[in-house]
Design an enzyme around this catalytic site. Sequence first.
Site, PDB file in Angstrom:
ATOM      1  N   HIS A  76       0.844  -1.143   0.076  1.00 35.52           N
ATOM      2  CA  HIS A  76      -0.235   0.076   0.075  1.00 35.52           C
ATOM      3  C   HIS A  76       0.900   1.422   0.069  1.00 35.52           C
ATOM      4  CE1 HIS A  76       0.429  -0.115   4.540  1.00 35.52           C
ATOM      5  NE2 HIS A  76       0.479   1.395   4.350  1.00 35.52           N
ATOM      6  N   ASP A 121      -0.089  -7.542   1.554  1.00 39.75           N
ATOM      7  CA  ASP A 121       0.543  -6.358   1.579  1.00 39.75           C
ATOM      8  C   ASP A 121       1.964  -6.205   1.770  1.00 39.75           C
ATOM      9  OD1 ASP A 121       0.303  -3.565   1.817  1.00 39.75           O
ATOM     10  OD2 ASP A 121      -0.266  -3.371   3.956  1.00 39.75           O
ATOM     11  N   GLN A 208       1.503   6.461  12.327  1.00 40.82           N
ATOM     12  CA  GLN A 208       1.339   7.187  11.072  1.00 40.82           C
ATOM     13  C   GLN A 208       3.047   7.297  10.630  1.00 40.82           C
ATOM     14  OE1 GLN A 208      -1.332   9.725  13.555  1.00 40.82           O
ATOM     15  NE2 GLN A 208      -0.582  10.978  11.914  1.00 40.82           N
ATOM     16  N   GLY A 209       3.286   6.668   9.382  1.00 43.00           N
ATOM     17  CA  GLY A 209       4.573   6.948   8.625  1.00 43.00           C
ATOM     18  C   GLY A 209       5.693   5.573   9.019  1.00 43.00           C
ATOM     19  N   SER A 211       4.444   2.545   8.185  1.00 43.71           N
ATOM     20  CA  SER A 211       3.819   1.534   7.028  1.00 43.71           C
ATOM     21  C   SER A 211       4.937   1.041   6.387  1.00 43.71           C
ATOM     22  CB  SER A 211       2.977   2.270   6.111  1.00 43.71           C
ATOM     23  OG  SER A 211       1.388   2.237   6.773  1.00 43.71           O
TER      24      SER A 211
END
Length: 264
Positions: A76, A121, A208-209, A211
Site C-alpha cells: 500500500h 500487503d 503514522q509513517g 507503514s
Amino acid sequence: MVRWRKLTGLAAAVLSAVTVGSVALAAPVSASDGGVTPLVVGGTRAAQGEFPFMVRLSMGCGGSLYSARLVLTAAHCVGSTGTNTSITATLGVVDLQSSSRITVRSNYVYRAPGYNGNGKDWALIRLASPVTSLATLPIATSTAYDSGTFTVAGWGAAREGGPQQRYLLKATVPFVSDSTCDAQYGGDVIVNEEICAGYASGGTDTCQGDSGGPMFRQGANNAWVQVGIVSWGNGCARPNYPGVYTQVSTFASAIASAAASLGG
C-alpha cells in the site's frame, strides 16, 4: 470494520509534505481523511547502528534492507509493478538529518500480485545502486518465530495524528493470537496472511509513517529475523486494537521468487 492504514499509501503522493533534511515526509493523515499514518508510539530512540537494515522511504513509509539492492516494504506504500525512479531510500542513520546518511534512488517497484487493499500487503523496491555497507534483514521462512515478543522501529508519529520523526524510534510489542485479534477487529483480520501484536491496554504501537517497516525478533544465534510488515490498525496504540502486520512467513517463497526475478 475499516482497515485504517498506518499510512495512506498512494495518497501520500498528493499530500502536502514537510522536509526533514533532504527527506520528504508525508503530512499526517487524520481519520477523517480516511486513513491514519503510523509511527512508533510509546517508543524510545534507537542507537546509531542498532538496526542497520532500517530504511526510510521518501513517500513517507518505512522498509527493510532485504538485500543490497532490494527494500522490502508494504504494497500500500507503492504504485503498480514497473519502472519507478521517483522513490528515494535513506539508509544507515537514525537521524534523518545526519550528514552520513546514505540516499539511493529506486529504479523498479514490484508490488505483490493480486494486491487490492486487503491482504498481500508486501512489495519490493529495487535500488539503482547496491548498498553493501549495511547488514540486511533475513525474513522468516516458517512460522517458528511468529510468536513471543517483537521489536518494531520507524520514523513515524509518536502519537496518533502527530508529526513524523527525525530520529528512529523503537519499541517492543507482544504477539496477539489470531483469534483474539480477529475478534477485536470484528472479523476483519485475514488470519492466514496477517499477524497481530500489541498490548491490550494500548500505549505502544506503530503509527503514522511506519507503514512498510519491519516487525522483527531474535532467531537462531540471536540474529534478527523479520516476521511482519507494518500494515494497518485502528488508530495508534488504542486499547484492544493491536497493530496488524503482513505475516512474512506466509509470503516468504513469493518474496524470494520476486527478489530473484529482480536480480537480488
